[in-house]
Scaffold this active site. Structure first.
Site, short mmCIF file in Angstrom:
data_model
loop_
_atom_site.label_atom_id
_atom_site.label_comp_id
_atom_site.label_asym_id
_atom_site.label_seq_id
_atom_site.Cartn_x
_atom_site.Cartn_y
_atom_site.Cartn_z
N LYS A 271 33.44 44.26 62.91
CA LYS A 271 33.13 42.92 62.43
C LYS A 271 33.79 42.74 61.07
CE LYS A 271 29.32 39.89 61.15
NZ LYS A 271 27.88 39.67 61.20
N LYS A 324 34.99 41.12 66.37
CA LYS A 324 34.61 39.79 65.90
C LYS A 324 35.31 39.50 64.58
CE LYS A 324 30.57 37.52 64.10
NZ LYS A 324 29.26 37.68 63.57
C1 PBG Z 1 24.83 37.56 61.11
C2 PBG Z 1 25.90 36.95 61.92
C3 PBG Z 1 26.99 36.13 61.53
C4 PBG Z 1 27.64 35.74 62.69
C5 PBG Z 1 26.97 36.32 63.75
N1 PBG Z 1 25.92 37.07 63.26
C6 PBG Z 1 27.39 35.65 60.18
C7 PBG Z 1 27.93 36.56 59.17
O1 PBG Z 1 28.11 37.76 59.37
O2 PBG Z 1 28.18 36.04 58.10
C8 PBG Z 1 28.82 34.82 62.76
C9 PBG Z 1 28.94 34.05 64.00
C10 PBG Z 1 29.85 32.88 63.95
O3 PBG Z 1 30.52 32.59 62.96
O4 PBG Z 1 29.91 32.19 64.97
N2 PBG Z 1 25.23 38.56 60.24
#
Ligand code: PBG
Length: 404
Positions: A271, A324
């Site tokens: 991520k 992601k």
């Molecule tokens: C929670 C989370 C996030 C997303 C999914 N789970 C935000 C982040 O990490 O700031 C992002 C999902 C999206 O942008 O569609 N941590």
């Protein structure tokens, strides 16, 4: 339209393809052949045709006035015929030969549940998406089912936030109650939960703070508690998105200890610290109040680090790995899916969705086709499943045969 023509489009097709065929036989260059055909069509007041010419064959396609395509293929006598190429221009055969397969089964739809809301409310940052109250979350599910989508991932917006995010693991917290509401009405709908602290902490970071930075190990404890509370409420799968080190092992241990050995964990493994999460943070109210997430999310410059993160999650017992965002990280998806035997998920995040929506709404691109092409590129890169705000529309595109 074919205004003056009694000469019908079948005859017109014969005529133009015969002319093109002769030109090609006499050695004319391919672009000239195309040009001449289009010019002849124009002279007859007919719309432009589709002309496809390669050295060994010529294909001309016209649309009849009632909208049916008519096609003629001429093969050059001097060449062998490349059937594969030719036949690919036939719709059913093209679908037969597709190398990438998509199914509504591999789509996961994000649902936002807001504890303070009754009914549903449009999310400004994500046109076409909604916040649902606990009384309305089943509506989101029935919309999914109607479109052919059978899996969701839940995000919660709690009434109360505090420094340690205690509403995240509350027995009657927003996500826990949403799971119960969904499972009471739709026991077969598959519910995944996002496990993270950022929506529940008053500072918006994904874990418990120690000074100005997140304390990794203290956070593991609350993540595990949160995951357990989701599973106890009936979640089918948990998906930790916090990026703390060791969280998959911590969650696995707690679930096993409580008899949930068969509940899978989907790890947000690679991520990245991405600007593409912008609209989500507005939607989930989870932007950090200071600093950023670069201390625990990955640097977009790095590729090998993604392999390392996946390897760690695999070793800790993850059942599914995730990359992601999706579109800017197709290389990472490909590499990780080649390197690991676990199913690979990709998350087409809020910014990707918002960009396509905005460009479509501005008339700059064809939203439907861009949505289809982007999603299938993620599967072509090696993903086995996709979390996307377009899940419902994509399921329908697959059912229509436009993709998949
Ligand atoms: C929670 C989370 C996030 C997303 C999914 N789970 C935000 C982040 O990490 O700031 C992002 C999902 C999206 O942008 O569609 N941590």
């Amino acid at each position: 339209m074919y205004p003056t023509l009694e000469l019908d489009y079948n005859k017109l097709l014969d005529m133009v393809s015969e002319m093109g065929y002769r030109l090609m036989k006499s050695g004319a260059e391919i672009y000239r052949v195309e040009e001449s055909i289009q010019r002849l069509l124009q002279a007859y007041g007919a719309p432009r045709g589709e002309v496809f010419a390669i050295p060994n064959c010529l294909m001309v396609s016209l649309t009849s006035p009632d909208g049916r395509p008519v096609t003629q293929i001429r093969r050059m006598p001097t060449h062998g015929t490349d059937i594969y190429l030719l036949e690919k221009y036939n719709g059913l055969c093209r679908r037969l030969c597709r190398e990438t397969r998509l199914s509504p089964d591999s789509l996961i739809y994000p649902i936002f549940v807001d504890e303070t809301l009754r009914g549903k409310r449009p999310i400004e940052a994500l046109p076409g998406q909604f916040h649902y109250g606990l009384d309305a979350v089943c509506e989101a599910v029935s919309d999914c089912l109607a479109a052919g989508v059978t899996h969701c991932i839940l995000f919660g917006l709690p009434r109360e936030k505090d420094a340690v995010g205690s509403s995240a693991w509350a027995k009657h917290g927003v996500v826990q109650e949403a799971i119960r509401a969904i499972k009471a009405k739709y026991p077969d709908f598959y519910v995944i939960t996002d496990v993270c602290m950022c929506e529940y902490t008053d500072h918006g970071h994904c874990g418990i703070l120690c000074g100005q930075s997140v304390d990794n190990d203290k956070t593991l404890e609350v993540l595990a508690k949160t995951a357990l509370s989701h599973v106890e409420a009936g979640a089918d799968m948990v998906a930790p998105s916090d990026m703390m080190d060791g969280r998959v092992a911590a969650i696995r241990a707690v679930l096993d200890e409580h008899g949930y050995e068969t509940t899978p964990i989907m790890a947000y493994s690679a991520k990245y610290a991405s600007a593409f999460y912008g609209p989500f943070r507005a939607a989930a109210g989870s932007a950090p109040s200071f600093g950023d997430r670069k201390g625990y999310q990955m640097d977009p410059h790095n590729r090998k680090e993604a392999l390392k993160e996946c390897a760690l999650d695999e070793a800790e017992g993850a059942d599914i790995l995730m990359v992601k965002p999706a579109l800017s990280y197709l290389d990472v998806i490909r590499e990780c899916s080649d390197a690991f035997d676990l199913p690979m998920c990709a998350y087409s995040v809020s910014g990707e969705y918002a960009m396509i929506k905005a460009a479509g709404a501005a008339g700059l691109v064809d939203e439907y086709r861009i949505m289809c092409e982007s999603a299938l590129s993620v599967f072509r890169a090696g993903a086995n499943m996709l979390i996307t705000y377009y899940a419902k529309e994509l399921a329908q595109a697959i059912q229509k045969g436009d993709i998949g």
